[in-house]
Design an enzyme around this catalytic site. Structure first.
Site, PDB file in Angstrom:
ATOM      1  CG  ASP A 127      -2.051   0.996   1.064  1.00  0.00           C
ATOM      2  OD1 ASP A 127      -2.513   1.202  -0.074  1.00  0.00           O
ATOM      3  OD2 ASP A 127      -2.476   1.584   2.083  1.00  0.00           O
ATOM      4  CG  HIS A 134      -3.826  10.809   2.698  1.00  0.00           C
ATOM      5  ND1 HIS A 134      -4.942  10.689   3.504  1.00  0.00           N
ATOM      6  CD2 HIS A 134      -2.954   9.850   3.119  1.00  0.00           C
ATOM      7  CE1 HIS A 134      -4.757   9.690   4.369  1.00  0.00           C
ATOM      8  NE2 HIS A 134      -3.553   9.174   4.153  1.00  0.00           N
ATOM      9  CD  GLU A 198      -5.993   4.977   4.525  1.00  0.00           C
ATOM     10  OE1 GLU A 198      -5.389   4.171   3.801  1.00  0.00           O
ATOM     11  OE2 GLU A 198      -5.437   5.667   5.404  1.00  0.00           O
ATOM     12  CD  GLU A 200      -5.333   3.029  -0.200  1.00  0.00           C
ATOM     13  OE1 GLU A 200      -4.588   2.346  -0.931  1.00  0.00           O
ATOM     14  OE2 GLU A 200      -5.139   3.194   1.023  1.00  0.00           O
ATOM     15  CG  ASP A 232      -5.593   0.535   3.487  1.00  0.00           C
ATOM     16  OD1 ASP A 232      -5.595  -0.613   3.954  1.00  0.00           O
ATOM     17  OD2 ASP A 232      -4.697   1.363   3.721  1.00  0.00           O
ATOM     18  NE  ARG A 236      -7.567   6.658   9.477  1.00  0.00           N
ATOM     19  CZ  ARG A 236      -6.882   6.465   8.363  1.00  0.00           C
ATOM     20  NH1 ARG A 236      -5.665   5.937   8.417  1.00  0.00           N
ATOM     21  NH2 ARG A 236      -7.382   6.789   7.195  1.00  0.00           N
ATOM     22  CD  GLN A 239      -2.920   4.159  10.351  1.00  0.00           C
ATOM     23  OE1 GLN A 239      -4.143   4.228  10.233  1.00  0.00           O
ATOM     24  NE2 GLN A 239      -2.092   4.717   9.495  1.00  0.00           N
ATOM     25  CE  LYS A 252      -3.387   2.183   7.152  1.00  0.00           C
ATOM     26  NZ  LYS A 252      -4.285   3.051   6.387  1.00  0.00           N
ATOM     27  CB  THR A 256      -7.573  -4.721   1.977  1.00  0.00           C
ATOM     28  OG1 THR A 256      -6.636  -4.397   3.003  1.00  0.00           O
ATOM     29  CG2 THR A 256      -7.432  -3.742   0.831  1.00  0.00           C
ATOM     30  CD  GLU A 370      -7.155  13.434   3.702  1.00  0.00           C
ATOM     31  OE1 GLU A 370      -7.369  14.417   2.983  1.00  0.00           O
ATOM     32  OE2 GLU A 370      -6.792  12.326   3.248  1.00  0.00           O
TER      33      GLU A 370
HETATM   34 MN    MN Z   1      -3.936   3.058   2.678  1.00  0.00          MN
END
Ligand code: MN
Length: 425
Positions: A127, A134, A198, A200, A232, A236, A239, A252, A256, A370
């Protein structure tokens, strides 16, 4: 690398009527590849066309598709044969489906009757973090003067993620347990309180390079089989606590999600655009004239949410993120070349995540980490969300658009968050 050819002709018509429906993701100019099964049949490869799936195994048996790899139970063999094989298959399928050819409705399965599977068994998943916006938005909290990691402008930053928990769209995610430190310094273990998505782009690899043999920028485009959507899922609180100094781990690997349809690099030829100008210029081994002129893709991507209350009320999904893949600081070709700089062997069917596809606009914040920087988001029905709640469904969509080309879509990547398990006694 692929140029425009007869398969991209905007005037092409198809004998499958639904391929002409306004706003369809799957006109005859798209022809994305996936793996499906039905109640009466084992997994096999197919092509999405309108609201149907063309059964490639049946088309091969009928002598309409030459390559036996198309009759396999996954896209792995076709990915292994490289871009020449997928381009040849695209030409055959386009000829088979276009108006004027003998209609073969017996080779079609209604999409509603098709159960979608992973396109191939994923052996490796890396990844990236290729979006300037970002990185900059989230980095400001860490160090307002130097929000970007030191290497960000010099190479596409990435980490090795988990392949075994890559799953196809539609499979739910259970709120994971984990450890983190609370703001008062106390330690906590329990269900995450900060579940995020996320948005992606998935990049699927074609062909193999031998261990020790790098992939140059000239060779990198040929190693990209196609593209899909990738969520993804990110935990948080876990993480943030676990990251220093080795990077993400359990935050993570929970899950996925990928969309089932791979839009091939050939299909995306009309949507190639110039990559953003890099400052400073990339070192020569991560740069090429083609990459600067054609390395980015004009694909609009959205992430939407449906809460349990919205579902009960029949309210339409609310769009949280509306962003452009072309805005990424690093291109997919640069990710591929960088990944193999040290001779790392990229294998057919390997999966790369682009990193969160955020853009400069406020609406282009492509994860809740975000979006929440300015407080929780308020949904049209008055509900608020700082993080994903139990029962929420997250739905990604994308569409490639360019002047003079028929727009093509990526289908969906969706998944719901289920409540945490009771921790085993
Ligand atoms: Mn990611």
């Amino acid at each position: 690398m692929a140029g425009r050819d007869a398969t991209h002709d905007p005037a092409l018509r198809c004998w499958v009527a639904s391929a002409h429906a306004a706003g369809t993701d799957f006109p005859i100019q798209n022809l994305p590849l996936g793996v499906f099964s039905t109640d009466s049949g084992a997994p096999r490869c197919g092509v999405a066309i309108g609201d149907a799936v063309l059964d490639l195994r049946a088309a091969h048996a009928a002598g309409l598709v030459g390559n036996a790899a198309a009759a396999a139970d996954s896209l792995g063999p076709l990915m292994g044969e490289g871009r020449g094989a997928s381009a040849a298959l695209r030409a055959e399928v386009s000829a088979l489906l276009r108006e004027g050819a003998a209609p073969r409705p017996d080779l079609l399965v209604p999409m509603q009757a098709a159960r979608m599977h992973l396109p191939t068994a994923v052996r490796n998943f890396s990844d990236f973090m290729a979006s300037y916006d970002h990185c900059a938005r989230l980095g400001v909290r860490r160090d307002p003067k130097n929000p970007l990691p030191p290497a960000f402008r010099h190479l596409p930053v990435a980490y090795h993620s988990r392949a075994s928990s890559v799953r196809v769209s539609g499979e739910d995610v259970v709120r994971p347990h984990g450890q983190w430190q609370r703001q008062d310094g106390s330690m906590h273990f329990g269900p995450t309180e900060a579940m995020d998505y996320e948005l992606e782009m998935a990049v699927w690899i074609a062909g193999d390079n031998t261990l020790g043999e790098p992939v140059t920028m000239a060779g990198a485009p040929e190693r990209i089989f196609g593209y899909g959507l990738l969520n993804d899922w990110s935990v948080r609180d876990v993480q943030r606590w676990e990251m220093p100094p080795l990077g993400p781990f359990l935050g993570k690997s929970v899950s996925t999600s990928v969309s089932p349809w791979i839009v091939t690099a050939e299909a995306l030829a009309p949507f190639e655009v110039a990559a953003p100008v890099q400052d400073p210029p990339a070192l020569p081994y991560l740069d090429s004239a083609w990459n600067r002129s054609n390395g980015a893709l004009s694909v609009r991507m959205t992430a939407a949410i449906v809460t349990p209350r919205m579902r009960a009320d029949g309210t339409a999904a609310f769009v949280l993120t509306d962003t452009q893949f072309a805005a990424m600081y690093w291109t997919a070709a640069a990710m591929v070349a960088h990944h193999a700089t040290n001779g790392c062997n990229l294998l057919a069917g390997d999966l790369l995540g682009s990193g969160t596809v955020s853009g400069p606009q406020e609406s282009a914040r492509a994860c809740l980490a975000e979006i929440g920087l300015t407080g929780p988001v308020t949904l049209p029905n008055g509900e608020t969300r700082r993080w994903i709640q139990d029962g929420d469904e997250i739905i990604f969509r994308a569409r490639a658009e360019a002047p003079g080309a028929v727009p093509i879509g990526f289908g969906e990547c969706r998944g719901s968050l289920l409540p945490a398990i009771a921790w085993p006694a």
